[in-house]
Design a protein around this motif. Structure first.
Motif, PDB file in Angstrom:
ATOM      1  N   ILE A 117       0.736  -1.253  -0.176  1.00  0.00           N
ATOM      2  CA  ILE A 117      -0.122  -0.023  -0.159  1.00  0.00           C
ATOM      3  C   ILE A 117       0.908   1.197  -0.029  1.00  0.00           C
ATOM      4  O   ILE A 117       0.429   2.412  -0.202  1.00  0.00           O
ATOM      5  CB  ILE A 117      -1.119   0.040   1.000  1.00  0.00           C
ATOM      6  CG1 ILE A 117      -0.407   0.271   2.513  1.00  0.00           C
ATOM      7  CG2 ILE A 117      -1.873  -1.125   1.078  1.00  0.00           C
ATOM      8  CD1 ILE A 117      -1.270   0.428   3.797  1.00  0.00           C
ATOM      9  N   SER A 118       2.066   1.278   0.201  1.00  0.00           N
ATOM     10  CA  SER A 118       3.069   2.413   0.189  1.00  0.00           C
ATOM     11  C   SER A 118       3.963   2.435  -0.805  1.00  0.00           C
ATOM     12  O   SER A 118       4.818   3.261  -1.012  1.00  0.00           O
ATOM     13  CB  SER A 118       3.975   2.335   1.642  1.00  0.00           C
ATOM     14  OG  SER A 118       4.737   1.212   1.312  1.00  0.00           O
ATOM     15  N   HIS A 119       3.574   1.758  -1.917  1.00  0.00           N
ATOM     16  CA  HIS A 119       4.862   1.618  -2.795  1.00  0.00           C
ATOM     17  C   HIS A 119       4.582   2.730  -3.970  1.00  0.00           C
ATOM     18  O   HIS A 119       5.422   3.130  -4.783  1.00  0.00           O
ATOM     19  CB  HIS A 119       4.668   0.169  -3.881  1.00  0.00           C
ATOM     20  CG  HIS A 119       3.516   0.330  -4.750  1.00  0.00           C
ATOM     21  ND1 HIS A 119       2.272  -0.416  -4.566  1.00  0.00           N
ATOM     22  CD2 HIS A 119       3.397   0.543  -6.300  1.00  0.00           C
ATOM     23  CE1 HIS A 119       1.601  -0.234  -5.584  1.00  0.00           C
ATOM     24  NE2 HIS A 119       2.253   0.139  -6.805  1.00  0.00           N
ATOM     25  N   HIS A 120       3.555   3.535  -3.948  1.00  0.00           N
ATOM     26  CA  HIS A 120       3.423   4.864  -4.798  1.00  0.00           C
ATOM     27  C   HIS A 120       3.986   6.007  -4.118  1.00  0.00           C
ATOM     28  O   HIS A 120       4.508   7.121  -4.573  1.00  0.00           O
ATOM     29  CB  HIS A 120       2.053   5.096  -5.038  1.00  0.00           C
ATOM     30  CG  HIS A 120       1.452   4.518  -5.986  1.00  0.00           C
ATOM     31  ND1 HIS A 120       0.383   4.994  -6.923  1.00  0.00           N
ATOM     32  CD2 HIS A 120       1.822   3.537  -6.864  1.00  0.00           C
ATOM     33  CE1 HIS A 120      -0.021   4.092  -7.613  1.00  0.00           C
ATOM     34  NE2 HIS A 120       1.090   3.210  -7.744  1.00  0.00           N
TER      35      HIS A 120
ATOM     36  N   HIS B 124       9.907   1.764  -3.274  1.00  0.00           N
ATOM     37  CA  HIS B 124       9.402   2.823  -3.876  1.00  0.00           C
ATOM     38  C   HIS B 124       9.967   3.487  -5.011  1.00  0.00           C
ATOM     39  O   HIS B 124       9.719   3.802  -6.165  1.00  0.00           O
ATOM     40  CB  HIS B 124       8.642   4.058  -2.966  1.00  0.00           C
ATOM     41  CG  HIS B 124       8.449   5.193  -3.238  1.00  0.00           C
ATOM     42  ND1 HIS B 124       7.582   5.521  -4.429  1.00  0.00           N
ATOM     43  CD2 HIS B 124       9.277   6.392  -3.152  1.00  0.00           C
ATOM     44  CE1 HIS B 124       7.449   6.772  -4.651  1.00  0.00           C
ATOM     45  NE2 HIS B 124       8.666   7.249  -4.067  1.00  0.00           N
ATOM     46  N   TYR B 125      11.349   3.966  -4.618  1.00  0.00           N
ATOM     47  CA  TYR B 125      12.100   4.389  -5.318  1.00  0.00           C
ATOM     48  C   TYR B 125      12.591   3.616  -6.651  1.00  0.00           C
ATOM     49  O   TYR B 125      12.819   4.132  -7.731  1.00  0.00           O
ATOM     50  CB  TYR B 125      13.563   5.019  -4.733  1.00  0.00           C
ATOM     51  CG  TYR B 125      13.066   6.205  -3.938  1.00  0.00           C
ATOM     52  CD1 TYR B 125      12.787   7.282  -4.610  1.00  0.00           C
ATOM     53  CD2 TYR B 125      13.218   6.019  -2.589  1.00  0.00           C
ATOM     54  CE1 TYR B 125      12.399   8.423  -3.892  1.00  0.00           C
ATOM     55  CE2 TYR B 125      12.829   7.151  -1.659  1.00  0.00           C
ATOM     56  CZ  TYR B 125      12.428   8.401  -2.520  1.00  0.00           C
ATOM     57  OH  TYR B 125      12.026   9.499  -1.685  1.00  0.00           O
TER      58      TYR B 125
ATOM     59  N   SER C 151       9.701   3.175 -13.833  1.00  0.00           N
ATOM     60  CA  SER C 151       8.472   3.711 -14.501  1.00  0.00           C
ATOM     61  C   SER C 151       9.014   5.079 -15.157  1.00  0.00           C
ATOM     62  O   SER C 151       8.512   5.149 -16.404  1.00  0.00           O
ATOM     63  CB  SER C 151       7.102   3.718 -13.587  1.00  0.00           C
ATOM     64  OG  SER C 151       7.639   4.789 -12.596  1.00  0.00           O
ATOM     65  N   LYS C 152       9.846   5.866 -14.734  1.00  0.00           N
ATOM     66  CA  LYS C 152      10.206   7.175 -15.449  1.00  0.00           C
ATOM     67  C   LYS C 152      11.099   6.668 -16.322  1.00  0.00           C
ATOM     68  O   LYS C 152      10.976   7.590 -17.665  1.00  0.00           O
ATOM     69  CB  LYS C 152      10.540   7.983 -14.177  1.00  0.00           C
ATOM     70  CG  LYS C 152       9.500   8.428 -13.272  1.00  0.00           C
ATOM     71  CD  LYS C 152      10.049   9.708 -12.339  1.00  0.00           C
ATOM     72  CE  LYS C 152       9.126  10.659 -11.741  1.00  0.00           C
ATOM     73  NZ  LYS C 152       8.101   9.752 -11.186  1.00  0.00           N
ATOM     74  N   LEU C 153      12.141   5.997 -16.296  1.00  0.00           N
ATOM     75  CA  LEU C 153      12.862   5.707 -17.413  1.00  0.00           C
ATOM     76  C   LEU C 153      12.235   5.035 -18.645  1.00  0.00           C
ATOM     77  O   LEU C 153      12.675   5.331 -19.831  1.00  0.00           O
ATOM     78  CB  LEU C 153      14.137   4.835 -16.907  1.00  0.00           C
ATOM     79  CG  LEU C 153      14.998   5.432 -16.149  1.00  0.00           C
ATOM     80  CD1 LEU C 153      16.191   4.401 -15.648  1.00  0.00           C
ATOM     81  CD2 LEU C 153      15.850   6.708 -16.913  1.00  0.00           C
ATOM     82  N   ALA C 154      11.346   4.182 -18.245  1.00  0.00           N
ATOM     83  CA  ALA C 154      10.515   3.549 -19.283  1.00  0.00           C
ATOM     84  C   ALA C 154       9.658   4.583 -20.272  1.00  0.00           C
ATOM     85  O   ALA C 154       9.627   4.753 -21.143  1.00  0.00           O
ATOM     86  CB  ALA C 154       9.295   2.572 -18.728  1.00  0.00           C
TER      87      ALA C 154
END
Length: 331
Positions: A251-254, A274-275, A281-284
């Motif tokens: 539940i904390s992964h965002h 999380h990081y 996701s951001k590099l994708a």
């Protein structure tokens, strides 16, 4: 077979092609004149389209998630390509191939699934290993896991994207835990494999990538919390405190309340994960922007997910090579 894709469209080009309707609405100009606005797409992307005249009959026959054949001209509006339509009709089933309309990972699904099972098998904590293998061994879950996208738009937004994202995170989890030995590698691998399992039910992708009704109402964090909690409850003797830890990591992964996390990461592994997830996701998203033709040699297309364009570093640094060559020639 579709021959003209969104990514191929250029200004002042006349095009006759098949597309999938992502959005449809009737709007009015400032002068009160009605027009049809569509968002059309295929596996390469989407483009806004407008039909100004004679659209009434055609518009009644088509709706969101319908395939259509259009004829129109590509124009530039606010620095973005847009289709001005002259003709529009609903496509016949035999005229379209679904593979032309949904983007797909370039990686081998079978190979990635084998890699994922291998990572699951490396988990040494017996309870976490039982949990992960119990979920992955479910035939329906396995089938969905091999096909699902990781998101509608933000990152890995294509068939097989979730599996690609998770396998990448598993590899990153191994590297991060080796660099920071105080982190529990088993917990990081468990987080990587299960953190987006709710997306198997949150997203639908029969024609276009979108959200199920349950996905809209609950979101993948709530959905996976329920799924994983039930799986832990089904394992006799599963340690209650370990269950709480797993639930917290999910539940904390965002990472932030404004990004949809019910709780901030309050365990080292949750913070690290999380990081990891955010970076992947951001590099994708950056990779996707750089892969699109922007019409500029040194700059990517605009990334809506990241709100910026990216410098094509290799192209940019070629300027130094050219300058060095010119200087050498002058001596």
């Amino acid at each position: 077979m579709k021959t003209s894709f969104v990514s191929d469209l250029t200004s002042e080009q006349t095009v006759t092609a098949f597309f999938l309707i992502h959005e449809k609405e009737i709007r009015n100009t400032r002068e009160g004149k009605a027009y049809l606005r569509l968002e059309l797409g295929d596996r390469s992307g989407t483009i806004e389209a407008r039909m100004w005249d004679g659209f009434e009959a055609s518009a009644k026959d088509v709706g969101r998630d319908d395939f259509v054949k259009v004829q129109g001209r590509v124009e530039i509006y606010r620095n973005k390509p847009q289709l001005s339509l002259q003709q529009l009709r609903k496509a016949k089933p035999e005229e379209v191939d679904l593979a032309d309309f949904l983007p797909h990972t370039k990686q081998d699904i079978g190979k990635m699934w084998t890699e994922l099972l291998g990572y699951a098998g490396e988990i040494s904590n017996p309870w976490l290993k039982k949990l992960v293998l119990a979920i992955l061994s479910d035939p329906q879950t396995a089938a969905s896991y091999k096909k699902a996208p990781a998101a509608k738009v933000m990152h890995h937004a294509y068939l097989g994207g979730l599996l690609e994202h998770v396998v990448g995170l598993c590899g990153l989890a191994k590297q991060i835990s080796a660099h920071y030995p105080e982190l529990d590698a088993d917990l990081l691998l468990t987080a990587a494999i299960l953190h987006d399992v709710g997306k198997l039910e949150e997203l639908c992708y029969d024609r276009a990538i979108g959200y199920t009704a349950e996905g809209q109402l609950l979101g993948h964090i709530v959905m996976e919390l329920e799924t994983v909690s039930k799986a832990m409850d089904a394992i006799e003797g599963f340690p209650p405190r370990l269950k709480t830890v797993v639930q917290h990591v999910l539940i904390s992964h965002h990472g932030q309340y404004e990004f949809g996390s019910p709780k901030l990461p309050m365990i080292r592994e949750a913070l690290a994960f999380h990081y990891m997830d955010d970076l992947d996701s951001k590099l994708a998203a950056a990779r996707a922007a750089l892969a699109l033709d922007s019409g500029e040699a040194e700059w990517s297309a605009f990334s809506g997910a990241l709100g910026r364009r990216f410098l094509k570093l290799d192209e940019f640094l070629k300027g130094d090579d050219s300058a060095a060559s010119e200087a050498k020639a002058a001596t």
